[in-house]
Design an enzyme around this catalytic site. Structure first.
Site, short mmCIF file in Angstrom:
data_model
loop_
_atom_site.label_atom_id
_atom_site.label_comp_id
_atom_site.label_asym_id
_atom_site.label_seq_id
_atom_site.Cartn_x
_atom_site.Cartn_y
_atom_site.Cartn_z
N SER A 170 0.93 -1.22 -0.05
CA SER A 170 -0.07 0.10 0.07
C SER A 170 0.95 1.42 -0.03
O SER A 170 2.03 1.22 -0.35
CB SER A 170 -0.85 0.04 1.20
OG SER A 170 -1.81 1.13 1.26
N ASN A 171 0.46 2.36 0.40
CA ASN A 171 1.16 3.58 0.32
C ASN A 171 0.51 4.46 1.37
O ASN A 171 -0.42 4.17 2.06
CB ASN A 171 1.31 4.48 -0.91
CG ASN A 171 0.06 4.76 -1.30
OD1 ASN A 171 -0.92 5.42 -0.66
ND2 ASN A 171 -0.36 4.21 -2.81
#
Ligand code: PMT
Length: 404
Positions: A208-209
């Site tokens: 993810s980020n």
């Protein structure tokens, strides 16, 4: 949104009347001028002095009191109101409003007003579900009133049921929505994406980020403030969506892609503020990867995810007049943004340097440059994401040929 606005808060005689004090305080803190009108019954649950102490303005109760600073009370209050909020709204007051009764300061002011009306019902659950009340509420809705709640929860007389006053946050959100209803984007549908995506590696781990959703959520709120119908497609975030937005929650880029292609068909503008993850595991494991089995190195094979906004740009739905992307860069900000603007066939790209500590991911501020397909460039100084959002949405309104 509330700054400089006149909110007339009508408090009627239910046990939830005490919550109107918090509601009045919220409007006041948000910059609104708040006039409070109470029914006699309401004063049995909370004193006018509470409101006068909070707001430093007199509370109107008696319909025939002639206030020195205005014409006859109810007409003057109705004339200067930008929005009327009836909270809590008892079954009795709802019935009177539905039939146009004007026998006290609240019902008379409501009848004399031309501004939007927000109604927050609160009553015993059997009274709420009674056909008479339901018919009265439906009639108010048909006349354009915005009804918020009631919620299901603990009732004053004990037990759980539908009749509890809506949360103050929701009443404030509904009021903000009512205030924005006739804005520049009234009748237009805006689609906004926000947050990150999650690309699973195994049932436990994912890529993810750091996107918190703040930028996209601020854009959705700014669009609602201008009267747009807003659909917000969001990855997993920890912030509450703006009241009034249709929310579609997604996890992976694959989920986002389905929602995006469907919703973009019926939208006038798309603002792609989300941070979709560019890679996913070619073969996510179906059971948790055991570190004992991988040894010291684990090299999952990652493959590219589709570039969603580029797909939309390549085959733009007929109705979609404005396509806005973002560019999250750490180097050569404007050159990279310009390249994405062209490659993805966007009308506008919002470039932000995400290596800065006060801009980009997670923080409440952003520093952006808007690059138009027409070659225009507008660099904004550091400002709150709410302010950035307002500038972006006003630019979208202009691209749609609407005033901001
Ligand atoms: O959510 P916050 O914490 O407030 O942070 C805000 C933000 C930094 C996420 C936001 O301001 C931002 O920059 N969003 C875009 C992030 C991103 O993916 O930028 P990009 O340069 O990698 O992508 C360019 C454009 O293509 C973006 O509009 C993006 O949504 C879109 N994209 C990217 C990848 C992909 N697979 N499909 C896409 O459509």
């Amino acid at each position: 949104m509330f700054s400089g606005k006149n909110v007339v808060l009508c408090v009627t005689g239910g046990i939830a009347a005490y919550k109107a004090a918090e509601l009045a305080r919220r409007f006041f803190k948000a910059g609104a001028r708040v006039d409070v009108i109470m029914t006699e019954a309401a004063t049995q649950f909370i004193t006018p002095l509470t409101f006068q102490s909070l707001l430093h303005t007199p509370v109107a109760i008696d319909m025939f009191e002639l206030r020195t600073d205005m014409e006859i009370g109810h007409v003057a209050l109705a004339k200067r109101a930008d929005v009327i909020v009836v909270a809590p709204a008892t079954a009795n007051t709802i019935a009177k409003m539905s039939c146009g009764v004007a026998d006290n300061m609240v019902t008379t002011t409501v009848l004399a007003a031309k501004c939007p009306v927000v109604v927050a019902p609160a009553m015993n659950d059997n009274m709420w579900t009674h056909p008479a009340t339901q018919e009265n509420v439906d009639r108010l809705r048909r006349r354009g009133a915005l009804v918020v709640g009631p919620a299901v929860g603990l009732l004053a007389e004990g037990g759980v049921g539908e009749g509890r006053l809506a949360e103050v946050d929701d009443i404030v959100g509904a009021t903000r929505l009512a205030l924005g209803g006739h804005g520049s984007l009234q009748g237009r549908r805006l689609l906004v994406t926000a947050g990150s995506t999650r690309e699973p590696l195994d049932p436990v781990r994912f890529i993810s980020n750091r996107s918190s959703g703040k930028m996209g959520y601020a854009i959705a709120q700014a669009a609602l403030d201008r009267g747009a119908e807003v659909t917000l497609i969001t990855g997993p975030v920890s912030i509450a969506p703006p009241y009034g937005a249709k929310v579609i929650s997604v996890l992976s880029v694959a989920d986002l892609r389905v929602a995006l292609h469907e919703e973009s068909q019926r939208s006038d503008a798309l603002i792609m503020a989300a941070a979709p993850v560019d890679f996913r595991a070619e073969q996510p494991a179906t059971s948790k990867i055991k570190k004992e089995e991988t040894g010291d190195r684990w090299t999952p094979v990652l493959v590219r995810n589709p570039d969603l906004v580029a797909e939309i740009g390549a085959r733009r739905p007929e109705r979609l007049k404005v396509l806005v992307g973002f560019a999250a860069e750490t180097d050569d900000l404007l050159a990279n943004a310009e390249a994405k603007l062209r490659a993805k066939a966007l009308d506008l790209i919002v470039a932000n340097d995400v290596s800065a500590t006060d801009a980009g991911f997670e923080v409440d501020t952003n520093r952006v440059t808007m690059l138009g397909a027409d070659g225009s460039r507008e660099s904004l100084p550091l400002m709150s994401k709410d302010e950035v959002a307002a500038r972006i949405v006003d630019r979208v309104a202009a691209e749609l040929g609407l005033g901001s």
